[in-house]
Design an enzyme around this catalytic site. Structure first.
Site, PDB file in Angstrom:
ATOM      1  N   THR A 157       0.935  -1.334  -0.184  1.00 14.86           N
ATOM      2  CA  THR A 157       0.110  -0.114  -0.136  1.00 14.86           C
ATOM      3  C   THR A 157       0.997   0.958   0.374  1.00 14.86           C
ATOM      4  O   THR A 157       2.076   1.127   1.077  1.00 14.86           O
ATOM      5  CB  THR A 157      -1.188   0.157   0.930  1.00 14.86           C
ATOM      6  OG1 THR A 157      -1.356   0.766   1.162  1.00 14.86           O
ATOM      7  CG2 THR A 157      -0.322  -0.485   2.318  1.00 14.86           C
ATOM      8  N   GLU A 158       0.349   2.269  -0.839  1.00 10.03           N
ATOM      9  CA  GLU A 158       1.481   3.238  -1.123  1.00 10.03           C
ATOM     10  C   GLU A 158       1.901   3.963   0.014  1.00 10.03           C
ATOM     11  O   GLU A 158       3.149   4.997  -0.404  1.00 10.03           O
ATOM     12  CB  GLU A 158       0.976   4.310  -2.612  1.00 10.03           C
ATOM     13  CG  GLU A 158       0.016   4.812  -2.532  1.00 10.03           C
ATOM     14  CD  GLU A 158      -1.176   4.606  -2.940  1.00 10.03           C
ATOM     15  OE1 GLU A 158      -1.468   3.538  -3.587  1.00 10.03           O
ATOM     16  OE2 GLU A 158      -1.777   5.239  -3.422  1.00 10.03           O
TER      17      GLU A 158
END
Lengths: 221, 237
Positions: A53-54
């Site tokens: 997840t960024e």
């Protein structure tokens, strides 16, 4: 313009299942917000996938029990998540080094429109009163090896989503490699759309009628 | 002796001046230094340019700073989120500027600012409206957009644990923009839940080396922004 509403085809969970079935064991995967998030629920047993997840987590796990939710452990959609054993945290420049540097194998994103050449529009309708917001979408499509789109085949009011040319502002040009819709799975190769599989009850003629871009049938049906 | 510990948030933000560029850590509420932001509201500096991924939610924290008309311009990647109404309203009235930046480009511009790199080329946003007016150059047959570094006068950052040298560790995904913002500001101001003696943080696990930090102030019980928003709280209280 197509007017009637589709009643045949795969459900959202079935679409997510189709995507999950195509993810190779050992892949590093980024799932976009919305329908793409369903993909994680359908990865078959025995297949190990690491979710990125960024906002700085590799090894994202499922949503926690409500009383265990930690507002400082969230996903890109700002929902509380968990971290699997073996997960790691990192800052934003490292996170986008993973993304832009080509270290992630697959990114699954939603779409407003996809063109026959694989152009993606998914961040703005260009409406003058809309507040523009882009997040990490342009970095993901620029850097992740395989960009898969999961989307309804047509809009709620029956407009084409798989088009000759995107009318909405682009997220990236010639970036999408595969499209999963409620009606078909379509590969993007050499600026053309190749139908790999159609949902039960869908004919190629019907699929083409619901698609502005020209399709090439490789489904064997 | 080096001691970067400051004993009040008021003292920590006292020299923030009108027109300053301020980086504010956080991705949504995770990592947002809400107590430092509230202190900046009390302080009252105006015409600020704020670099932060989002624009806050409800009427607390960054959203409250914007609502108090202290922010002239936002540089961010995603200015609308659930419960984010202050920025959209002012933006639609033309009362606040927006520089929209892809999230990875935002991170890299900040990283470059801290690393002494004035500009760089990135593939993100090529052939999109966000590359309009920017230099595009081909390397190895692929197109890249030139982006400039961002530096700030101040950074406001939230961490979990700090020592008097300014060594920091963070909590889970609240780390996000904190470490890079610490490097890119002239004066980096950090709020820490815990302050420990030097040597307590294992040198192998330090995330932000103290050289990047100027001031540390302890905030033992930082507010939970989503709870404040759910309770319809507004700052100033």
């Amino acid at each position: 313009m197509v007017t009637e509403k589709n009643t045949i085809g795969w459900s959202r969970n079935e679409m997510a299942q189709k995507v999950a079935a195509d993810i190779p064991d050992g892949s590093y995967v980024n799932l976009g917000i919305g329908i793409p998030e369903l993909v994680a629920d359908h990865v078959p047993p025995g297949i190990e996938v690491i979710y990125h997840t960024e906002n700085g987590l590799l090894g994202m796990g499922p949503v926690p029990e409500k009383d265990l939710a930690d507002p400082e452990l969230i996903n890109a959609g700002k929902k509380c998540v968990t971290a699997i054993p073996g997960a790691c945290y990192f800052h934003h420049a490292d996170s986008f080094t993973m993304i832009r540097g080509g270290h992630l194998d697959i990114c699954v994103l939603g779409a407003l429109q996809v063109s026959k050449e694989g152009d993606l529009a998914n961040w703005s309708t260009g409406a003058p009163d809309a507040i523009p917001a882009v997040g990490g979408a342009m970095d993901l499509v620029a850097g992740v090896k395989n960009i898969w789109v999961i989307t309804e085949h047509n809009t709620k009011d029956g407009k084409f989503k798989l088009v000759n040319q995107c009318a909405f502002p682009l997220t990236g040009k010639q970036v999408v490699t595969r499209i999963y819709t409620n009606l078909a799975i379509i590969n993007v190769k050499e600026k053309n759309l190749y139908v790999r599989e159609m949902a039960p009850g869908v004919t190629f003629e019907e699929l083409q009628r619901l698609t502005e871009a020209k399709l090439i049938n490789e489904s064997g049906k | 002796m080096i001691n970067k510990i400051i004993y009040s948030t008021a003292e920590a933000v006292a020299d923030i001046f009108d027109g300053a560029t301020i980086m504010i850590s956080g991705f949504g509420e995770a990592g947002s230094p809400i107590e430092l932001i509230h202190q900046l509201i009390d302080h009252g500096a105006k015409n600020l340019t704020v670099v932060s991924n989002n624009t806050g939610s409800g009427l607390v924290g960054l959203a409250a700073l914007i609502e108090n008309k202290q922010v002239k311009k936002m540089i961010c990647s995603f200015p609308r989120t659930a419960n984010s109404t202050v920025f959209p309203e002012l933006y639609n009235k033309g009362e606040i500027e927006l520089e929209l930046v892809p999230q990875g480009t935002l991170a890299e511009r900040i990283r470059a600012g801290g690393a002494g790199i004035p500009a760089f080329y990135t593939p993100s946003s090529v052939n999109t409206p966000l590359a309009d007016g920017k230099e595009v150059r081909e390397f190895n047959g692929q197109l890249f957009v030139m982006e400039h570094a961002i530096k700030a006068d101040f950074a406001l950052v939230k961490c979990l644990t700090a020592d008097r040298y300014g060594n920091l560790i963070y909590n889970k995904t609240a780390r996000n923009f904190g470490p890079i913002m610490c490097t890119a500001a002239q004066t980096t101001i950090v709020q820490a839940k815990h302050i420990v003696e030097p040597g307590t943080i294992d040198p192998e696990t330090v995330v932000t080396p103290g050289i990047f930090v100027n001031r540390v102030v302890q905030v033992s019980n930082p507010a939970d922004e989503s709870k404040l928003v759910a309770d319809n709280r507004r700052y100033p209280w």
